[in-house]
Design a protein around this motif. Sequence first.
Motif, PDB file in Angstrom:
ATOM      1  N   UNK A 240     -32.764  -0.640 -19.732  1.00 14.74           N
ATOM      2  CA  UNK A 240     -33.196   0.347 -19.105  1.00 14.74           C
ATOM      3  C   UNK A 240     -34.262   0.868 -19.572  1.00 14.74           C
ATOM      4  N   UNK A 249     -36.401   1.276 -12.049  1.00 16.95           N
ATOM      5  CA  UNK A 249     -34.852   1.926 -12.473  1.00 16.95           C
ATOM      6  C   UNK A 249     -33.834   0.401 -12.005  1.00 16.95           C
ATOM      7  N   UNK A 250     -33.054   0.477 -13.048  1.00 15.33           N
ATOM      8  CA  UNK A 250     -31.884  -0.769 -12.937  1.00 15.33           C
ATOM      9  C   UNK A 250     -30.626  -0.467 -12.489  1.00 15.33           C
ATOM     10  N   UNK A 251     -30.131  -1.227 -11.871  1.00 18.37           N
ATOM     11  CA  UNK A 251     -28.482  -1.010 -11.724  1.00 18.37           C
ATOM     12  C   UNK A 251     -27.687  -1.223 -12.918  1.00 18.37           C
ATOM     13  N   UNK A 252     -28.078  -0.555 -14.033  1.00 18.60           N
ATOM     14  CA  UNK A 252     -27.427  -0.824 -15.488  1.00 18.60           C
ATOM     15  C   UNK A 252     -27.269   0.672 -16.117  1.00 18.60           C
ATOM     16  N   UNK A 253     -26.162   0.938 -16.967  1.00 15.67           N
ATOM     17  CA  UNK A 253     -26.350   2.008 -17.751  1.00 15.67           C
ATOM     18  C   UNK A 253     -26.055   1.405 -19.097  1.00 15.67           C
ATOM     19  N   UNK A 254     -26.617   2.131 -20.155  1.00 14.27           N
ATOM     20  CA  UNK A 254     -26.073   1.414 -21.498  1.00 14.27           C
ATOM     21  C   UNK A 254     -25.077   2.235 -22.102  1.00 14.27           C
ATOM     22  N   UNK A 342     -23.654  -2.691 -12.662  1.00 13.35           N
ATOM     23  CA  UNK A 342     -22.804  -1.821 -11.655  1.00 13.35           C
ATOM     24  C   UNK A 342     -21.630  -2.609 -11.270  1.00 13.35           C
ATOM     25  N   UNK A 411     -19.098   0.675  -8.300  1.00 14.64           N
ATOM     26  CA  UNK A 411     -20.299   0.997  -9.137  1.00 14.64           C
ATOM     27  C   UNK A 411     -19.782   2.253 -10.136  1.00 14.64           C
ATOM     28  N   UNK A 412     -19.101   1.618 -11.106  1.00 11.18           N
ATOM     29  CA  UNK A 412     -18.621   2.606 -12.139  1.00 11.18           C
ATOM     30  C   UNK A 412     -18.688   1.793 -13.567  1.00 11.18           C
TER      31      UNK A 412
END
Lengths: 416, 95
Positions: A240, A249-254, A342, A411-412
């Motif tokens: 990210x 912006x990515x479909x990713x969380x760190x 996601x 998407x969680x």
Amino acid sequence: MRYSGFRVIKEALTGHKGWTAAWRDPEPQTHYDIVIIGGGGHGLATAYYLAKKYTKKRIAVLEKGWIGGGNVGRNTTIIRSNYLLNGNEPFYELSLKLWEGLEQDLNYNAMVSQRGILNLFHSDPQRDAFVRRGNAMILNGADAELLSVAQIRDRYPFLDFENARFPIKGGLAQHRGGTVRHDAVAWGYARGADQHGVDIIQNCEVTGFRIENGRCKGVETTRGFIGASKVGCAVAGSSGRLMAKADMRLPIESHVLQAFVSEGLKPIIPGVITFGAGHFYCSQSDKGGLVFGGDLDGYNSYAQRGNLPTVEDVCESGMALIPALGRSRLLRMWGGIMDMSMDGSPIIDRTHIDGLYFNGGWCYGGFKATPASGLVFAHLLATDTPHEVATEFRFDRFRRGYMIDEKGMGAQPNLH
Amino acid sequence: MIINHPLLGPRDAQEFTYLGDASLINRPDWQATDAQDQFYDYLYLRNNPAGLHRELWFHEIGDRSWLVVTRDTVTHEITKVEMASDVAKEPGRNQ
Ligand SMILES: Cc1cc2nc3c(=O)[nH]c(=O)nc-3n(C[C@H](O)[C@H](O)[C@H](O)COP(=O)(O)OP(=O)(O)OC[C@H]3O[C@@H](n4cnc5c(N)ncnc54)[C@H](O)[C@@H]3O)c2cc1C
């Protein structure tokens, strides 16, 4: 230099004076044909397969710290190919096949140990789901076997079979799964890539991209600008942060995931065991330490350390499965930053910027994927078309509604 | 981590469950002509910053209120805690 038993004996007799560095430490050049960002397992494997299989071009791997300091050196080393969905299973099975031949291919001891993995189930619906998964694996050429309680008792007598809430009802075994010495994977690929002419440049952080008229011309780094015709990003947990420099912006969380190692014990756990009623997985390293882990901490994080409630939760799950665990002491624990996508599945694709390619979204399962990820990312970089086992790992699958959601969580990211 | 709840005072983060980026409050209008694009953005894309992050926490085993917590994702330090209902009403919404 080729490594062999003969070489070890020869060096032992001559005072170990003949060993040379396993890879060079070159100065960065001003321009490369292909630059890979990230000297983790995936970046190094990509460079290796690119140089070995696909192209004679000039290739560099840029690593902000030292190679292997990221997740490739922080994971719990489990390899397996027990996925359900068609988008995933052929890819992971290819990866497992590559693991099986890796050490010969690299001429490097990565301690690939196919000691088997056992996923336990604790209820009838869970058994049905595992039977389905096992069949999907077999259909894709992987191995899977449903084990009865008696068979499991035989091999793992120390499990808590009669646990009042979560009695063990059986398990799905993949005998070809197992563990690999994680650092050796980074080192082996680095040495292999270096031998094929790849420049591995450490202490070189990418701080930006030079993008002109929708085309990536190279990267700004802490060691100056490095031009490149193609740039492949494989920075796992930092995805990210890095791609934001290309305004993506990515479909990713760190998220942070912790791992734990106990003091060294005599051999007790022969394979890899996972608990089906909580999130807990455990194996025993060759040094004797029990290596285990569980859930993510659950909140966005770039700190490579977690918090105590997760430690408690993981240890409680462990105790529910293996009561004997309570007698051993925890020696070390640490955290790594996961690129949680996601849908829980990876992305290996071109970006909308010409010459800029992305590999990420590995969640906590990217170690087992290392060989295949390197191979298919090399394929993409060299040919501009996705490899046949990675056709679904595209960016646009979210927009089109073709998620590869193994767990059905939506998407969680902290639930995958 | 300790979350300083605006109504209840300091509470252990273990009492809460985490949802994600506070931008999830701003659900797009499903009747907009570009609703499909907006929902794609809303559901799947994240800023995922290394640094200050505004995020939604639910006080599940407490008063069951939603909070907007401003937290540094590099240090885990929490610098601000607001009621999510107050944050949602700021742009002029009535709920
Ligand atoms: C605790 C834990 C347990 C895990 N257990 C397992 C498991 O049992 N099985 C499994 O399959 N997977 C597991 N994983 C997941 C697996 O480790 C990762 O998915 C995988 O290693 C990620 O790919 P990588 O090796 O390329 O990442 P990394 O090793 O993290 O490589 C990325 C590299 O990029 C570098 N980098 C970042 N930003 C920049 C920049 N701007 N410029 C230059 N370089 C940069 C980083 O320094 C890093 O070295 C686990 C992970 C953790 C943390």
